[in-house]
Design an enzyme around this catalytic site. Structure first.
Site, PDB file in Angstrom:
ATOM      1  N   ARG A 289      -8.358   4.482  -0.542  1.00 16.89           N
ATOM      2  CA  ARG A 289      -9.140   3.525   0.244  1.00 16.89           C
ATOM      3  C   ARG A 289      -9.008   2.110  -0.290  1.00 16.89           C
ATOM      4  O   ARG A 289      -9.199   1.868  -1.474  1.00 16.89           O
ATOM      5  CB  ARG A 289     -10.619   3.895   0.235  1.00 16.89           C
ATOM      6  CG  ARG A 289     -10.966   5.118   1.024  1.00 16.89           C
ATOM      7  CD  ARG A 289     -10.810   4.866   2.522  1.00 16.89           C
ATOM      8  NE  ARG A 289     -11.313   6.027   3.249  1.00 16.89           N
ATOM      9  CZ  ARG A 289     -12.522   6.085   3.780  1.00 16.89           C
ATOM     10  NH1 ARG A 289     -13.326   5.051   3.687  1.00 16.89           N
ATOM     11  NH2 ARG A 289     -12.919   7.181   4.398  1.00 16.89           N
TER      12      ARG A 289
ATOM     13  N   SER B 232     -23.781   1.174  13.462  1.00 13.85           N
ATOM     14  CA  SER B 232     -22.461   1.450  14.024  1.00 13.85           C
ATOM     15  C   SER B 232     -22.418   2.848  14.627  1.00 13.85           C
ATOM     16  O   SER B 232     -23.094   3.762  14.148  1.00 13.85           O
ATOM     17  CB  SER B 232     -21.390   1.302  12.953  1.00 13.85           C
ATOM     18  OG  SER B 232     -21.621   2.207  11.905  1.00 13.85           O
TER      19      SER B 232
ATOM     20  N   HIS C 200     -31.527  -2.402   5.793  1.00  9.29           N
ATOM     21  CA  HIS C 200     -30.948  -1.099   5.470  1.00  9.29           C
ATOM     22  C   HIS C 200     -30.264  -1.177   4.110  1.00  9.29           C
ATOM     23  O   HIS C 200     -29.544  -2.119   3.814  1.00  9.29           O
ATOM     24  CB  HIS C 200     -29.940  -0.690   6.540  1.00  9.29           C
ATOM     25  CG  HIS C 200     -29.084   0.467   6.123  1.00  9.29           C
ATOM     26  ND1 HIS C 200     -29.583   1.736   6.012  1.00  9.29           N
ATOM     27  CD2 HIS C 200     -27.779   0.535   5.756  1.00  9.29           C
ATOM     28  CE1 HIS C 200     -28.613   2.536   5.586  1.00  9.29           C
ATOM     29  NE2 HIS C 200     -27.516   1.836   5.429  1.00  9.29           N
TER      30      HIS C 200
ATOM     31  N   ARG D 238       0.821  -1.216   0.000  1.00 11.43           N
ATOM     32  CA  ARG D 238       0.000   0.000   0.000  1.00 11.43           C
ATOM     33  C   ARG D 238       0.859   1.273   0.000  1.00 11.43           C
ATOM     34  O   ARG D 238       0.566   2.243   0.684  1.00 11.43           O
ATOM     35  CB  ARG D 238      -0.976  -0.012   1.177  1.00 11.43           C
ATOM     36  CG  ARG D 238      -2.126  -0.983   0.968  1.00 11.43           C
ATOM     37  CD  ARG D 238      -3.147  -0.891   2.079  1.00 11.43           C
ATOM     38  NE  ARG D 238      -2.610  -1.350   3.335  1.00 11.43           N
ATOM     39  CZ  ARG D 238      -3.112  -1.080   4.525  1.00 11.43           C
ATOM     40  NH1 ARG D 238      -4.197  -0.337   4.607  1.00 11.43           N
ATOM     41  NH2 ARG D 238      -2.557  -1.539   5.620  1.00 11.43           N
TER      42      ARG D 238
ATOM     43  N   GLU E 294     -30.921   5.193   2.238  1.00  5.30           N
ATOM     44  CA  GLU E 294     -30.203   6.451   2.036  1.00  5.30           C
ATOM     45  C   GLU E 294     -31.084   7.435   1.279  1.00  5.30           C
ATOM     46  O   GLU E 294     -31.655   7.089   0.254  1.00  5.30           O
ATOM     47  CB  GLU E 294     -28.961   6.147   1.206  1.00  5.30           C
ATOM     48  CG  GLU E 294     -28.031   7.304   1.016  1.00  5.30           C
ATOM     49  CD  GLU E 294     -26.771   6.853   0.254  1.00  5.30           C
ATOM     50  OE1 GLU E 294     -26.201   5.807   0.604  1.00  5.30           O
ATOM     51  OE2 GLU E 294     -26.390   7.555  -0.680  1.00  5.30           O
TER      52      GLU E 294
ATOM     53  N   HIS F 280     -22.323  10.932   5.299  1.00  2.07           N
ATOM     54  CA  HIS F 280     -21.107  10.967   4.479  1.00  2.07           C
ATOM     55  C   HIS F 280     -20.435  12.319   4.519  1.00  2.07           C
ATOM     56  O   HIS F 280     -19.404  12.523   3.903  1.00  2.07           O
ATOM     57  CB  HIS F 280     -21.430  10.558   3.046  1.00  2.07           C
ATOM     58  CG  HIS F 280     -21.944   9.154   2.979  1.00  2.07           C
ATOM     59  ND1 HIS F 280     -23.286   8.859   2.920  1.00  2.07           N
ATOM     60  CD2 HIS F 280     -21.296   7.967   3.026  1.00  2.07           C
ATOM     61  CE1 HIS F 280     -23.435   7.538   2.922  1.00  2.07           C
ATOM     62  NE2 HIS F 280     -22.250   6.986   2.979  1.00  2.07           N
TER      63      HIS F 280
ATOM     64  N   ASP G 291     -28.713  -5.995   7.245  1.00  3.87           N
ATOM     65  CA  ASP G 291     -28.250  -4.962   6.307  1.00  3.87           C
ATOM     66  C   ASP G 291     -28.000  -5.540   4.928  1.00  3.87           C
ATOM     67  O   ASP G 291     -27.323  -6.549   4.796  1.00  3.87           O
ATOM     68  CB  ASP G 291     -26.921  -4.360   6.799  1.00  3.87           C
ATOM     69  CG  ASP G 291     -27.099  -3.499   8.035  1.00  3.87           C
ATOM     70  OD1 ASP G 291     -28.145  -2.835   8.148  1.00  3.87           O
ATOM     71  OD2 ASP G 291     -26.175  -3.479   8.872  1.00  3.87           O
TER      72      ASP G 291
ATOM     73  N   LEU H 169       1.201   3.449  -2.332  1.00  7.48           N
ATOM     74  CA  LEU H 169       0.493   4.604  -2.878  1.00  7.48           C
ATOM     75  C   LEU H 169      -0.393   5.236  -1.812  1.00  7.48           C
ATOM     76  O   LEU H 169      -0.473   6.460  -1.682  1.00  7.48           O
ATOM     77  CB  LEU H 169      -0.343   4.193  -4.099  1.00  7.48           C
ATOM     78  CG  LEU H 169      -1.214   5.298  -4.714  1.00  7.48           C
ATOM     79  CD1 LEU H 169      -0.369   6.498  -5.148  1.00  7.48           C
ATOM     80  CD2 LEU H 169      -2.020   4.768  -5.896  1.00  7.48           C
TER      81      LEU H 169
HETATM   82  N1  GLN Z   1     -25.053  -1.582  10.194  1.00  9.82           N
HETATM   83  C1  GLN Z   1     -24.015  -1.059   9.383  1.00  9.82           C
HETATM   84  C2  GLN Z   1     -23.393   0.144  10.063  1.00  9.82           C
HETATM   85  O1  GLN Z   1     -24.101   0.886  10.656  1.00  9.82           O
HETATM   86  C3  GLN Z   1     -24.505  -0.663   8.015  1.00  9.82           C
HETATM   87  C4  GLN Z   1     -23.407  -0.074   7.161  1.00  9.82           C
HETATM   88  C5  GLN Z   1     -23.747   0.146   5.713  1.00  9.82           C
HETATM   89  O2  GLN Z   1     -24.865   0.252   5.317  1.00  9.82           O
HETATM   90  N2  GLN Z   1     -22.768   0.260   4.879  1.00  9.82           N
HETATM   91  O3  GLN Z   1     -22.224   0.370   9.987  1.00  9.82           O
HETATM   92 ZN    ZN Z   2     -25.638   2.251   4.740  1.00  2.00          ZN
END
Ligand code: GLN
Ligand code: ZN
Length: 773
Positions: free
Chosen positions: A527, A445, A653, A20, A677, A704, A611, A22
């Site tokens: 990333r 999270s 989700h 890694r 989202e 985000h 999820d 870079l």
């Molecule tokens: N449950 C996960 C979190 O909250 C969902 C993350 C996601 O949708 N990328 O991190």
């Molecule tokens: Zn998400």
């Protein structure tokens, strides 16, 4: 002019570097720990080391090594090179300030939008075309890379995104009158200039990538794309001074694009013939025989560039023979950007599993061995062929791969579709959960603090024992639960501190998966992720999340939501098997997770979220394959909760996508509550979900961005949602997990979220009372 090399790889080699390098250089530059000059020095040595290594691995012919380096993203590089994005560059490199401003944004302007590169987990930057943009050749950076390699003794093959694909991937800036593809002619003339400059620098082969010709586009038909390619390549090949052109068509099979490219006058055509592709389009080899004239050199991408399995070299050799032509080279099906550098560094993998794997370096060796075998017979590379044979045999026989109990269990499913009882029956049963109106919750999270990460690293390295680790996680859960109670959240989560990554965590705890130590793959820019490797039948040796969720439940009187990653997302973010259909692996994972649901229920957890942020991601590029995919993916999701009691509330989700294309599938998931989202698009997604008859939580807080949304703004979003979703079905939650954010901003934002909800409720109180009468 030199003939096309007999062995090559398609485009980009994993540019992040074996260790890694870079990523480190980029982060040091961005943090001003190094200056532009030192950055340039380190990426220069990374490039030269890569060429040197590729040569050692067998790419010894001139033009066999692609000049496949990018500071951040190859789409951005090509867009700058042809002036699709205006730039002020004058030196030999891009202007780094300008370059990274486009990639990452500044305080004054947002970055370019980022989206997925075909059906991979790589994300590219979406160039925006303005009416006023005048395309212009700016080949300086490319020329300097070519010259630098030449000085070090390597004749490398420059790679650009082809004109059709570049325009297909670009978008019009707001208020632009013309569509990107309408400017193809103009763009082609600039490619002509770039090619002339490369020819003048002594370049004999240039590569133009046209993956857009294998995908089904939402707004362009196959025929339109093929026609565009025919026109563009006719102009390019008519140019007086130019290198020979190889066009690549990775990620699937060409249809109308095949005759268009084969007859366009390009000298070579590189096609995807990986095992995966062959499986779903057996006639491709035949069409290549019929439609590619002998005058066009064919580059057969038989070694899979995206998967991690040792190639079945004998089968590949057969395909090469079946192509029935002299003028043929061997390559990878796609760029190797999607796989880690080398298996050699993975000392902790079970030895048998390691012997089944080929990462980038091993794939280069396979390509070279196939080319050598074609030229001199298969005995010239006995070790490589022996490894392939052994891998095939031992994988087929391995008890680590094949678990009869697991296959019996999925076979017993028959055609069961995993439907729970009627949604209304469930709704009634779930009234016992006593969830208030406009309930607040989060996606799972909470911020991963330095202490949490340190505890995990210390535990992994053996510096702290299991008890100390558990202590640290419980302390974090205590804090997260208390915070949610203080803020007034209705449905509480434990915060997922024990998860490094939502997929890797489950992979580490399920049999059938292996995880790597250094198997990094670039996701975008700096990333990287380390995708787990699914190598065998999946089972769950013991409960995974139950202790953490039940611990959280002992710390609060409110409802605690259990948190699982769904089968489709686990597959989407892992390397998967090539010996069973994805659908079979999905069922296996689903049943393992169903056991987890049963154990969570038995432990008293009445709300469970599964999820599936990646549901859209695995959607096939070809329309014709989509129904089958949606069928098995939805079914796998439903199997997870098929046995759950009606009173258990299942949430899901989704994020990262435009959902329009899969809206029916989201409905078919049949979750009791779906969080999705929505904040960025200001609730646009809701119009699609208007028909939805169950709970829905459009994200009102865009996680985000580090911005803390104001109460007023949140009230507005909630009201916007309420204009579409009735108030007994709307949930109030952020857009996604809070893992990447800091506590200060999260606390402020979540406090505003609850305040906004309370304000909306208060304002509606009279109406609510009315509705209860
Ligand atoms: N449950 C996960 C979190 O909250 C969902 C993350 C996601 O949708 N990328 O991190
Ligand atoms: Zn998400």
């Amino acid at each position: 002019m030199t003939a096309f090399p007999a062995a090559t790889i398609t485009g980009y080699y994993p540019r992040i570097g074996p260790h890694r390098e870079l990523k480190r250089a980029l982060e040091s530059l961005w943090a001003s720990r190094i200056d532009a000059e030192e950055f340039s020095r380190s990426v220069r040595s990374l490039r030269l080391d890569t060429y040197h290594r590729l040569r050692e691995l067998g790419l010894t012919e001139d033009w066999a090594i692609p000049a496949s380096y990018s500071h951040y993203d190859h789409v951005l590089d090509t867009a700058l090179t042809v002036g699709l994005i205006a730039s002020t560059t004058s030196g030999t490199d891009f202007d780094l300030g300008e370059y990274f401003a486009l990639a990452r944004g500044t305080t004054h302007r947002p970055p370019l939008e980022m989206t997925k590169w075909f059906d991979t987990n790589y994300h590219y930057l979406v160039p925006e075309i303005e009416d006023s943009t005048r395309f212009r050749a700016r080949p300086q950076h490319l020329l300097s890379i070519v010259a630098e390699a030449k000085a070090a003794g390597h004749l490398v093959r420059p790679v650009l995104v082809g004109p059709v694909t570049l325009l297909a991937l670009a978008k019009s800036a707001p208020g632009t009158a013309t569509s990107p593809l309408a400017r193809l002619d103009e763009l082609t003339t600039v490619y002509v200039d770039v090619l002339a400059a490369l020819a003048a620098a002594g370049v004999e082969w240039v590569q133009l990538d046209e993956p857009a010709l294998v995908a089904d586009s939402a707004d362009l038909s196959d025929e339109q794309l093929a026609e565009a390619a025919a026109v563009a390549y006719a102009s390019l090949t008519a140019a007086r001074t130019r290198p020979q052109i190889v066009v690549t068509a990775p990620y699937g099979t060409l249809r109308a694009g095949l005759p268009a490219l084969a007859g366009s006058g390009v000298e070579a055509l590189s096609v995807d013939l990986s095992a995966a592709t062959r499986a779903f389009d057996p006639e491709y080899v035949q069409r290549l025989r019929d439609q590619v004239p002998a005058s066009v050199h064919l580059v057969a991408g038989v070694v899979d560039g995206r998967g991690i399995w040792v190639d079945d070299l004998d089968a590949s050799l057969t395909v090469l023979t079946e192509l029935g032509r002299e003028s043929l080279s061997v390559s990878t099906s796609t760029t190797l950007l999607h796989v880690p550098h080398t298996v050699a560094g993975e000392t902790k993998l079970p030895v048998d599993v390691a012997s089944w794997l080929s990462f980038a370096e091993e794939k280069v060796v396979e390509v070279e061995a196939l080319a050598a075998a074609r030229a001199h017979g298969r005995d010239v590379r006995p070790a490589v062929f022996a490894r392939a044979k052994r891998a095939k045999r031992t994988r087929a026989e391995s008890s680590r791969v094949h678990n009869p109990e697991v296959t019996a269990r999925t076979a017993a499913l028959g055609g069961r579709d995993g439907r729970r009882c009627d949604a209304e029956v469930r709704r009634q049963a779930q009234l016992a959960l006593d969830i208030p109106r406009l309930p607040t919750t989060t996606i799972g999270s909470f911020p991963q603090t330095a202490e949490v990460r340190r505890a995990r690293a210390d535990h992994r390295a053996g510096r702290i024992d299991a008890a100390a680790y558990e202590q640290a996680m419980k302390a974090e859960i205590d804090r997260v639960v208390r915070l949610q109670e203080d803020l007034g959240f209705d449905v509480i989560v434990h915060g997922e501190p024990e998860r490094n990554d939502m997929v890797q965590y489950f992979a580490e705890n399920l049999d059938g998966f292996a995880t790597t130590e250094g198997g990094w793959v670039q996701s975008y820019g700096s990333r990287c992720t380390r995708p787990p490797i699914l190598f065998g039948d999946v089972s769950r040796p013991e409960p995974i999340t139950v202790d953490w969720s039940t611990y959280a439940a002992t710390r609060t009187t409110r409802s605690v939501k259990g948190m699982l990653t769904g089968p489709v997302t686990i597959l989407a973010w892992s390397f998967t098997r090539d010996d069973v259909p994805l659908a079979e692996s999905a069922d296996q994972i689903a049943l393992a997770l169903a056991d987890e649901v049963r154990d969570l229920e038995a432990a008293g957890i009445g709300i469970i979220q599964v999820d599936e942020p990646a549901l859209r991601e695995l959607l096939p590029l070809r329309e014709a394959q989509r129904p089958a995919y949606l069928d098995w993916s939805v079914r796998a999701f439903r199997l997870v909760s098929a046995q759950a009691a009606p009173g258990t509330q299942i949430h899901t989700h989704l994020c990262y996508s435009e959902f329009g294309q899969i809206i029916d599938a989201i409905g078919a998931l049949d979750a009791d509550v779906t969080s999705i989202e929505a904040a960025r698009s200001r609730m646009e997604v809701l119009s699609d979900l208007a028909e939805f008859s169950r709970g829905i939580g459009p994200g009102v807080y865009d996680i985000h961005s580090p911005r803390v949304p104001s109460v007023a703004e949140l009230v507005e979003l909630i009201e916007a949602a309420l204009s579409i979703v009735p108030d007994d079905r709307l949930w109030i939650n952020p857009d996604c997990g809070l893992k990447t954010r800091g506590y200060a901003e999260v606390t402020a934002a979540l406090a505003n979220l609850v305040t906004a909800r309370d304000a909306v409720l208060a304002a509606r109180a009279p109406a609510l009372i009315d509705s209860l009468r």
